[in-house]
Design a protein around this motif. Structure first.
Motif, mmCIF file in Angstrom:
data_model
loop_
_atom_site.group_PDB
_atom_site.id
_atom_site.type_symbol
_atom_site.label_atom_id
_atom_site.label_comp_id
_atom_site.label_asym_id
_atom_site.label_seq_id
_atom_site.Cartn_x
_atom_site.Cartn_y
_atom_site.Cartn_z
ATOM 1 N N ALA A 87 0.839 -1.197 0.000
ATOM 2 C CA ALA A 87 0.000 0.000 0.000
ATOM 3 C C ALA A 87 0.876 1.250 0.000
ATOM 4 O O ALA A 87 2.050 1.219 0.374
ATOM 5 C CB ALA A 87 -0.918 -0.008 1.220
ATOM 6 N N ALA A 88 0.285 2.376 -0.403
ATOM 7 C CA ALA A 88 1.036 3.625 -0.526
ATOM 8 C C ALA A 88 1.632 4.089 0.794
ATOM 9 O O ALA A 88 2.652 4.782 0.819
ATOM 10 C CB ALA A 88 0.130 4.713 -1.104
ATOM 11 N N HIS A 89 1.021 3.711 1.911
ATOM 12 C CA HIS A 89 1.511 4.158 3.213
ATOM 13 C C HIS A 89 2.465 3.151 3.847
ATOM 14 O O HIS A 89 2.935 3.351 4.962
ATOM 15 C CB HIS A 89 0.335 4.383 4.165
ATOM 16 C CG HIS A 89 -0.438 3.138 4.477
ATOM 17 N ND1 HIS A 89 -1.396 2.637 3.617
ATOM 18 C CD2 HIS A 89 -0.383 2.277 5.521
ATOM 19 C CE1 HIS A 89 -1.902 1.527 4.135
ATOM 20 N NE2 HIS A 89 -1.306 1.285 5.285
ATOM 21 N N GLU A 90 2.789 2.062 3.145
ATOM 22 C CA GLU A 90 3.657 1.026 3.686
ATOM 23 C C GLU A 90 5.051 1.105 3.072
ATOM 24 O O GLU A 90 5.293 1.833 2.123
ATOM 25 C CB GLU A 90 3.054 -0.358 3.408
ATOM 26 C CG GLU A 90 1.723 -0.601 4.079
ATOM 27 C CD GLU A 90 1.122 -1.937 3.712
ATOM 28 O OE1 GLU A 90 0.386 -2.492 4.549
ATOM 29 O OE2 GLU A 90 1.387 -2.424 2.588
ATOM 30 N N GLY A 91 5.960 0.325 3.637
ATOM 31 C CA GLY A 91 7.320 0.254 3.107
ATOM 32 C C GLY A 91 8.331 0.911 4.030
ATOM 33 O O GLY A 91 8.035 1.903 4.689
ATOM 34 N N VAL A 92 9.522 0.348 4.064
ATOM 35 C CA VAL A 92 10.605 0.911 4.877
ATOM 36 C C VAL A 92 11.094 2.201 4.238
ATOM 37 O O VAL A 92 11.329 2.262 3.035
ATOM 38 C CB VAL A 92 11.770 -0.089 4.984
ATOM 39 C CG1 VAL A 92 12.936 0.520 5.755
ATOM 40 C CG2 VAL A 92 11.295 -1.366 5.670
ATOM 41 N N VAL A 93 11.244 3.243 5.047
ATOM 42 C CA VAL A 93 11.712 4.543 4.569
ATOM 43 C C VAL A 93 13.008 4.898 5.289
ATOM 44 O O VAL A 93 13.131 4.690 6.504
ATOM 45 C CB VAL A 93 10.662 5.650 4.820
ATOM 46 C CG1 VAL A 93 11.198 7.014 4.394
ATOM 47 C CG2 VAL A 93 9.372 5.331 4.075
ATOM 48 N N GLY A 94 13.971 5.417 4.557
ATOM 49 C CA GLY A 94 15.233 5.800 5.181
ATOM 50 C C GLY A 94 16.106 6.568 4.207
ATOM 51 O O GLY A 94 15.732 6.789 3.050
ATOM 52 N N PRO A 95 17.288 6.989 4.661
ATOM 53 C CA PRO A 95 18.193 7.772 3.808
ATOM 54 C C PRO A 95 18.696 6.965 2.625
ATOM 55 O O PRO A 95 18.936 5.761 2.729
ATOM 56 C CB PRO A 95 19.352 8.118 4.759
ATOM 57 C CG PRO A 95 18.811 7.931 6.134
ATOM 58 C CD PRO A 95 17.815 6.827 6.024
ATOM 59 N N TYR A 96 18.852 7.645 1.504
ATOM 60 C CA TYR A 96 19.443 7.041 0.312
ATOM 61 C C TYR A 96 20.242 8.129 -0.377
ATOM 62 O O TYR A 96 19.678 9.041 -0.985
ATOM 63 C CB TYR A 96 18.363 6.490 -0.615
ATOM 64 C CG TYR A 96 18.905 5.598 -1.709
ATOM 65 C CD1 TYR A 96 19.252 4.281 -1.447
ATOM 66 C CD2 TYR A 96 19.087 6.085 -2.998
ATOM 67 C CE1 TYR A 96 19.745 3.459 -2.445
ATOM 68 C CE2 TYR A 96 19.580 5.274 -3.999
ATOM 69 C CZ TYR A 96 19.913 3.960 -3.725
ATOM 70 O OH TYR A 96 20.414 3.157 -4.705
ATOM 71 N N GLY A 97 21.578 8.075 -0.263
ATOM 72 C CA GLY A 97 22.394 9.183 -0.733
ATOM 73 C C GLY A 97 22.052 10.434 0.056
ATOM 74 O O GLY A 97 21.976 10.406 1.285
ATOM 75 N N LEU A 98 21.784 11.527 -0.643
ATOM 76 C CA LEU A 98 21.387 12.773 0.015
ATOM 77 C C LEU A 98 19.873 12.964 -0.016
ATOM 78 O O LEU A 98 19.374 14.025 0.326
ATOM 79 C CB LEU A 98 22.079 13.970 -0.653
ATOM 80 C CG LEU A 98 23.600 14.003 -0.507
ATOM 81 C CD1 LEU A 98 24.182 15.210 -1.236
ATOM 82 C CD2 LEU A 98 24.010 14.030 0.961
ATOM 83 N N GLY A 99 19.155 11.923 -0.413
ATOM 84 C CA GLY A 99 17.703 11.978 -0.441
ATOM 85 C C GLY A 99 17.102 10.953 0.507
ATOM 86 O O GLY A 99 17.744 10.498 1.455
ATOM 87 N N THR A 100 15.860 10.593 0.233
ATOM 88 C CA THR A 100 15.129 9.621 1.042
ATOM 89 C C THR A 100 14.506 8.590 0.123
ATOM 90 O O THR A 100 14.019 8.927 -0.963
ATOM 91 C CB THR A 100 14.023 10.314 1.861
ATOM 92 O OG1 THR A 100 14.614 11.317 2.693
ATOM 93 C CG2 THR A 100 13.281 9.311 2.732
ATOM 94 N N ALA A 101 14.527 7.325 0.539
ATOM 95 C CA ALA A 101 13.965 6.262 -0.286
ATOM 96 C C ALA A 101 12.924 5.485 0.496
ATOM 97 O O ALA A 101 13.026 5.308 1.702
ATOM 98 C CB ALA A 101 15.061 5.317 -0.767
ATOM 99 N N ARG A 102 11.922 5.019 -0.229
ATOM 100 C CA ARG A 102 10.944 4.075 0.324
ATOM 101 C C ARG A 102 11.054 2.791 -0.470
ATOM 102 O O ARG A 102 10.923 2.798 -1.696
ATOM 103 C CB ARG A 102 9.520 4.638 0.233
ATOM 104 C CG ARG A 102 8.449 3.680 0.796
ATOM 105 C CD ARG A 102 7.086 4.351 0.848
ATOM 106 N NE ARG A 102 6.475 4.515 -0.453
ATOM 107 C CZ ARG A 102 5.546 3.704 -0.974
ATOM 108 N NH1 ARG A 102 5.123 2.662 -0.286
ATOM 109 N NH2 ARG A 102 5.029 3.942 -2.166
ATOM 110 N N LEU A 103 11.322 1.682 0.211
ATOM 111 C CA LEU A 103 11.378 0.396 -0.470
ATOM 112 C C LEU A 103 9.976 -0.007 -0.889
ATOM 113 O O LEU A 103 9.049 0.026 -0.089
ATOM 114 C CB LEU A 103 11.987 -0.660 0.445
ATOM 115 C CG LEU A 103 13.454 -0.449 0.834
ATOM 116 C CD1 LEU A 103 13.942 -1.629 1.667
ATOM 117 C CD2 LEU A 103 14.340 -0.277 -0.385
ATOM 118 N N LEU A 104 9.825 -0.411 -2.137
ATOM 119 C CA LEU A 104 8.507 -0.698 -2.696
ATOM 120 C C LEU A 104 8.145 -2.181 -2.644
ATOM 121 O O LEU A 104 7.157 -2.592 -3.255
ATOM 122 C CB LEU A 104 8.440 -0.193 -4.139
ATOM 123 C CG LEU A 104 8.669 1.312 -4.303
ATOM 124 C CD1 LEU A 104 8.617 1.697 -5.773
ATOM 125 C CD2 LEU A 104 7.649 2.103 -3.504
ATOM 126 N N GLY A 105 8.915 -2.952 -1.936
ATOM 127 C CA GLY A 105 8.592 -4.369 -1.800
ATOM 128 C C GLY A 105 9.618 -5.062 -0.947
ATOM 129 O O GLY A 105 10.670 -4.494 -0.637
#
Length: 206
Positions: A87-105
């Motif tokens: 779902a759009a509100h799920e997934g691990v979120v954390g730093p990725y380089g100088l941005g932010t990433a959400r794992l999509l699976g």
């Protein structure tokens, strides 16, 4: 049931140990590369300490990965069902380089898809890792530096980044960008490394 803090620390420690051993690093060597103390890393691997995000970033850089991937962990649960809806509100979120990433699976397949967002005006550190990587621009007009050449990108543009190729991206005007990034999973990258190092392509290969 949500994992407890202790369970999370134990899982992170297990991931750190696996990644370190796969890369043939001792605790002392990893501590040296990350600029952290050997006893602190030992506590992390045993689940007895929690790193700050700054420390996690340094460990990730030393291991050639990202903080968000460390937080998600390296899954070897291949026996589980791989079909998955996030779902759009799920997934691990954390730093990725100088941005932010959400794992999509979950990291159960041979690839790791991520929704990467940022607005950094500085290019930051050049990244190299053992996985092949693909990205396509969803929003914004970032610049990407590949093998010392800078390319402007627009929505719909994409880039393929071969393993070990130096790269980084940023927003020249500070406007937000959004990328769909797909990386090889760690196990697949290790298999490809072995093939690159040991396999010769026959002359009659077509």
């Amino acid at each position: 049931m949500e994992p407890t803090t202790a369970e999370t620390a134990t899982a992170l420690g297990s991931t750190l140990r696996k990644m370190r051993r796969v890369r043939g690093l001792t605790l002392v060597r990893l501590a040296d590369l990350a600029g952290l103390s050997h006893p602190f890393l030992s506590q992390l691997e045993r689940g007895l300490a929690r790193p700050s995000m700054a420390s996690l970033d340094r460990i990730a850089a030393a291991l050639g990965t990202s903080a968000v991937e460390l937080l998600a962990g390296e899954s070897d649960r291949r026996e589980q069902v791989v079909s998955h809806v996030l779902a759009a509100h799920e997934g691990v979120v954390g730093p990725y380089g100088l941005g932010t990433a959400r794992l999509l699976g979950p990291e159960l397949l041979s690839f790791v898809p991520m929704d990467v967002r940022g607005a950094n005006t500085e290019p930051g550190t050049v990244h190299r890792h053992s996985e092949d990587e693909f990205l396509t621009v969803l929003e914004g007009t970032p610049l990407i530096e590949l093998d010392d050449t800078t390319h402007p990108l627009r929505p719909g543009d994409s880039a393929t980044i071969a393993a070990r190729s130096p790269h980084r991206w940023w927003s020249p005007d500070g406007e937000p960008y959004r990328l769909l990034v797909v990386k090889e999973a760690q196990g697949v990258a290790r298999m490809h490394d072995a093939l690159r190092d040991t396999t010769e392509v026959p002359e009659d290969w077509s």
